[in-house]
Each structure stands twice: as C-alpha cells, then as structure tokens.
Design a protein around this motif. Sequence first.
Motif, PDB file in Angstrom:
ATOM      1  N   ARG A  25      31.273  62.626  14.942  1.00 37.78           N
ATOM      2  CA  ARG A  25      29.833  62.582  15.223  1.00 37.78           C
ATOM      3  C   ARG A  25      29.095  62.038  14.015  1.00 37.78           C
ATOM      4  NH1 ARG A  25      28.172  67.555  19.003  1.00 37.78           N
ATOM      5  NH2 ARG A  25      30.017  67.508  20.268  1.00 37.78           N
ATOM      6  N   GLY A  26      28.117  61.178  14.266  1.00 37.67           N
ATOM      7  CA  GLY A  26      27.285  60.651  13.202  1.00 37.67           C
ATOM      8  C   GLY A  26      27.934  59.556  12.372  1.00 37.67           C
ATOM      9  N   ARG A  27      29.084  59.092  12.779  1.00 34.62           N
ATOM     10  CA  ARG A  27      29.743  58.030  12.004  1.00 34.62           C
ATOM     11  C   ARG A  27      29.252  56.674  12.468  1.00 34.62           C
ATOM     12  NH1 ARG A  27      35.918  58.801  10.981  1.00 34.62           N
ATOM     13  NH2 ARG A  27      35.349  57.023   9.751  1.00 34.62           N
ATOM     14  N   ARG A  28      29.048  55.792  11.521  1.00 39.15           N
ATOM     15  CA  ARG A  28      28.613  54.443  11.842  1.00 39.15           C
ATOM     16  C   ARG A  28      29.820  53.517  11.789  1.00 39.15           C
ATOM     17  NH1 ARG A  28      23.885  53.858   7.569  1.00 39.15           N
ATOM     18  NH2 ARG A  28      25.411  52.348   6.905  1.00 39.15           N
ATOM     19  N   GLY A  29      29.770  52.466  12.573  1.00 40.40           N
ATOM     20  CA  GLY A  29      30.867  51.518  12.587  1.00 40.40           C
ATOM     21  C   GLY A  29      30.917  50.661  11.344  1.00 40.40           C
ATOM     22  N   GLY A  30      29.776  50.397  10.717  1.00 38.25           N
ATOM     23  CA  GLY A  30      29.723  49.565   9.529  1.00 38.25           C
ATOM     24  C   GLY A  30      28.702  50.103   8.553  1.00 38.25           C
ATOM     25  N   ALA A  31      28.589  49.443   7.424  1.00 40.26           N
ATOM     26  CA  ALA A  31      27.683  49.916   6.384  1.00 40.26           C
ATOM     27  C   ALA A  31      26.297  49.291   6.506  1.00 40.26           C
ATOM     28  CB  ALA A  31      28.285  49.621   5.018  1.00 40.26           C
ATOM     29  N   GLY A  32      26.083  48.434   7.481  1.00 38.69           N
ATOM     30  CA  GLY A  32      24.769  47.827   7.662  1.00 38.69           C
ATOM     31  C   GLY A  32      24.664  46.474   6.973  1.00 38.69           C
ATOM     32  N   PRO A  33      23.544  45.765   7.170  1.00 36.34           N
ATOM     33  CA  PRO A  33      23.417  44.409   6.668  1.00 36.34           C
ATOM     34  C   PRO A  33      23.097  44.315   5.176  1.00 36.34           C
ATOM     35  CG  PRO A  33      21.447  45.009   7.864  1.00 36.34           C
ATOM     36  CD  PRO A  33      22.426  46.145   8.026  1.00 36.34           C
ATOM     37  N   ALA A  34      22.500  45.347   4.582  1.00 41.50           N
ATOM     38  CA  ALA A  34      22.115  45.275   3.178  1.00 41.50           C
ATOM     39  C   ALA A  34      23.294  45.573   2.270  1.00 41.50           C
ATOM     40  CB  ALA A  34      20.992  46.261   2.907  1.00 41.50           C
ATOM     41  N   GLY A  35      23.173  45.213   0.998  1.00 42.09           N
ATOM     42  CA  GLY A  35      24.207  45.535   0.028  1.00 42.09           C
ATOM     43  C   GLY A  35      24.937  44.305  -0.471  1.00 42.09           C
ATOM     44  N   ASN A  36      26.009  44.551  -1.196  1.00 41.60           N
ATOM     45  CA  ASN A  36      26.775  43.478  -1.818  1.00 41.60           C
ATOM     46  C   ASN A  36      28.257  43.598  -1.511  1.00 41.60           C
ATOM     47  OD1 ASN A  36      24.601  42.259  -3.318  1.00 41.60           O
ATOM     48  ND2 ASN A  36      24.668  44.026  -4.670  1.00 41.60           N
ATOM     49  N   CYS A  37      28.924  42.468  -1.610  1.00 42.06           N
ATOM     50  CA  CYS A  37      30.379  42.422  -1.611  1.00 42.06           C
ATOM     51  C   CYS A  37      30.775  42.224  -3.068  1.00 42.06           C
ATOM     52  CB  CYS A  37      30.894  41.264  -0.760  1.00 42.06           C
ATOM     53  SG  CYS A  37      30.375  41.334   0.962  1.00 42.06           S
ATOM     54  N   VAL A  38      31.797  42.932  -3.519  1.00 44.98           N
ATOM     55  CA  VAL A  38      32.199  42.853  -4.912  1.00 44.98           C
ATOM     56  C   VAL A  38      33.693  42.553  -5.011  1.00 44.98           C
ATOM     57  CG1 VAL A  38      32.549  45.340  -5.118  1.00 44.98           C
ATOM     58  CG2 VAL A  38      32.067  44.012  -7.153  1.00 44.98           C
TER      59      VAL A  38
END
Length: 69
Positions: A25-38
Amino acid sequence: MPRGDAMPAGRQGTGPMGQNAGMGRGRRGGAGPAGNCVCPSCGTKVAHQAGIPCVSMNCPKCGIRMIRE
C-alpha cells in the motif's frame, strides 16, 4: 483447538488473495519526473527525463549505466 479455526474461512494462510495481491500500500511505481540521474562511477549528474528510467541511460563522460539519485 483444531488447526485453522483461528482464521476466517477462505483465509487459511495459503497466500495472498483478492485483487492486487502482493502489492504494497502506498508504493509508487517510479520516483517521479523531477530529480537527477547520477553515474555511480564518476559522479556525473544529468537531469532526469520523464518516461526514461535512469538505468537505461549511459553516463556521457564514462559510458557506465546511470542510477537514480
């Protein structure tokens, strides 16, 4: 007490039942559009692009597969 009386009928501890079984419950499939790849190797950061997982991108400096920050 006979075995199985502690649980309602149909719920005998044999595994998940019903729709979306096993989904937290409450888990998202991804981290969303914002942020960075490192880059885990050289530390280069690239802005994350919506719809493209970081693990599918290669570092522009060293070519190593990137991860989500």
